[in-house]
Design a protein around this motif. Structure first.
Motif, PDB file in Angstrom:
ATOM      1  N   ILE A 117       0.708  -1.117   0.228  1.00 46.49           N
ATOM      2  CA  ILE A 117       0.141  -0.018  -0.181  1.00 46.49           C
ATOM      3  C   ILE A 117       0.826   1.252   0.037  1.00 46.49           C
ATOM      4  O   ILE A 117       1.840   1.056   0.808  1.00 46.49           O
ATOM      5  CB  ILE A 117      -0.960   0.103   1.329  1.00 46.49           C
TER       6      ILE A 117
ATOM      7  N   LEU B 266      -7.467   3.353   3.939  1.00 44.79           N
ATOM      8  CA  LEU B 266      -6.675   2.382   3.386  1.00 44.79           C
ATOM      9  C   LEU B 266      -7.461   1.709   2.496  1.00 44.79           C
ATOM     10  O   LEU B 266      -7.144   1.187   1.329  1.00 44.79           O
ATOM     11  CB  LEU B 266      -5.984   1.653   4.220  1.00 44.79           C
ATOM     12  N   ASN B 267      -8.802   1.224   3.047  1.00 44.13           N
ATOM     13  CA  ASN B 267      -9.726   0.599   2.041  1.00 44.13           C
ATOM     14  C   ASN B 267     -10.994   1.319   1.673  1.00 44.13           C
ATOM     15  O   ASN B 267     -12.126   1.034   1.410  1.00 44.13           O
ATOM     16  CB  ASN B 267     -10.274  -0.771   2.823  1.00 44.13           C
TER      17      ASN B 267
ATOM     18  N   PHE C  45      -3.016   0.519  -4.066  1.00 42.84           N
ATOM     19  CA  PHE C  45      -3.029  -1.001  -3.163  1.00 42.84           C
ATOM     20  C   PHE C  45      -2.809  -2.041  -4.181  1.00 42.84           C
ATOM     21  O   PHE C  45      -3.412  -1.971  -5.378  1.00 42.84           O
ATOM     22  CB  PHE C  45      -4.328  -1.206  -2.824  1.00 42.84           C
TER      23      PHE C  45
ATOM     24  N   HIS D 277     -11.320  -4.654  -4.510  1.00 47.56           N
ATOM     25  CA  HIS D 277      -9.975  -4.478  -3.699  1.00 47.56           C
ATOM     26  C   HIS D 277     -10.197  -4.746  -2.247  1.00 47.56           C
ATOM     27  O   HIS D 277      -9.250  -5.363  -1.544  1.00 47.56           O
ATOM     28  CB  HIS D 277      -9.567  -3.103  -4.139  1.00 47.56           C
TER      29      HIS D 277
ATOM     30  N   MET E  81      -8.446  -7.227   1.521  1.00 45.53           N
ATOM     31  CA  MET E  81      -8.148  -6.278   2.707  1.00 45.53           C
ATOM     32  C   MET E  81      -9.062  -6.869   3.911  1.00 45.53           C
ATOM     33  O   MET E  81     -10.202  -6.644   3.780  1.00 45.53           O
ATOM     34  CB  MET E  81      -8.254  -4.987   2.621  1.00 45.53           C
TER      35      MET E  81
END
Length: 248
Positions: A7, A54-55, A67, A82, A86
């Motif tokens: 990431i 981050l997600n 990512f 995606h 995660m």
């Protein structure tokens, strides 16, 4: 370009109330494969906002997140695909109360990944055994303790075979005597090489398991380094002040 980064976060901003509140104020960080990044800081420092970005549970005001070589902040990309790579574990367990533990664990792989019911159940049982809960497959969430529910939440994320695990204060809602059983599962994951980003108040975990510790305050990364550097040789006055309060 960091070829080992799973990431890559660049110049991430997250503002609320037309910029009055700057939850993230220009954050850049890489999460490398196999690394355990532990993010610490006072309440309101932006650490959970960063993790949830981050997600894309939090959409940034500006900046980019790459990512697995895909820029997920590009609206053209399907973030749901995606997100499946995660694993996310929250403070609260978010288990489906009307489903057995086995159903909670297999619904994602069967519905989203197309895994057969038999294969999903076999994987779930293997993971339940690893966290010491193989005898609870037919139980319902309300029959479990908080620590057991959180271990199940971790297993549920692992059933999707993620490339990275994100933990947002996973022990903060637990009774103190249940914290250890959850941290033990996380330590085991780290030892097996799982890439992890963890927001936590558990400084012992940060010292023991983190490969890198990131200290945030007021929406920025103030200092980062190895656990030894952060805890034994902090440089920023703000970090020194924070550690003086939490390391009692």
């Amino acid at each position: 370009m960091n070829d080992n980064a799973l990431i890559q976060v660049r110049d991430l901003y997250k503002h609320y109330k037309d910029g009055e509140i700057k939850a993230l104020d220009g954050v850049s960080i890489d999460v490398n494969k196999g690394e355990v990044i532990v993010i610490i800081g006072p309440s309101g420092s932006g650490k959970s906002t960063l993790l949830r970005s981050l997600n894309l549970l939090e959409w940034p005001t500006s900046g980019s997140i790459v990512f697995d070589n895909i820029e997920i902040t590009d609206p053209k990309n399907n973030i749901n695909i995606h997100r499946q790579k995660m694993g996310m574990v929250f403070q609260h367990f978010n288990l489906f109360p009307h489903m057995t533990i086995m159903k909670n664990l297999t619904i994602g792989p069967t519905k989203l990944l197309g895994v057969s019911k038999a294969d999903a159940e076999a994987k779930a049982l293997e993971l339940l055994d690893r966290v010491g809960l193989s005898d609870r497959a037919d139980a319902y969430p309300n029959q479990l303790s908080g620590g057991q529910k959180q271990r199940i939440a971790i297993v549920r994320a692992l059933c999707m075979e993620p490339q990275v695990m994100l933990f947002d204060e996973p022990t903060s809602a637990l009774d103190p005597e249940m914290v250890g059983e959850v941290l033990d599962v996380m330590k085991e994951l780290a030892h097996q090489g799982m890439t992890m980003a963890v927001v936590t108040h558990e400084m012992g975990f940060a010292k023991e398991v983190g490969t890198r510790v990131v200290f945030m305050d007021e929406g920025v990364i103030v200092e980062e380094g190895t656990p030894d550097e952060i805890f034994n040789n902090p440089k920023a006055d703000r970090l020194k002040d924070f550690l003086a309060k939490v390391l009692i």
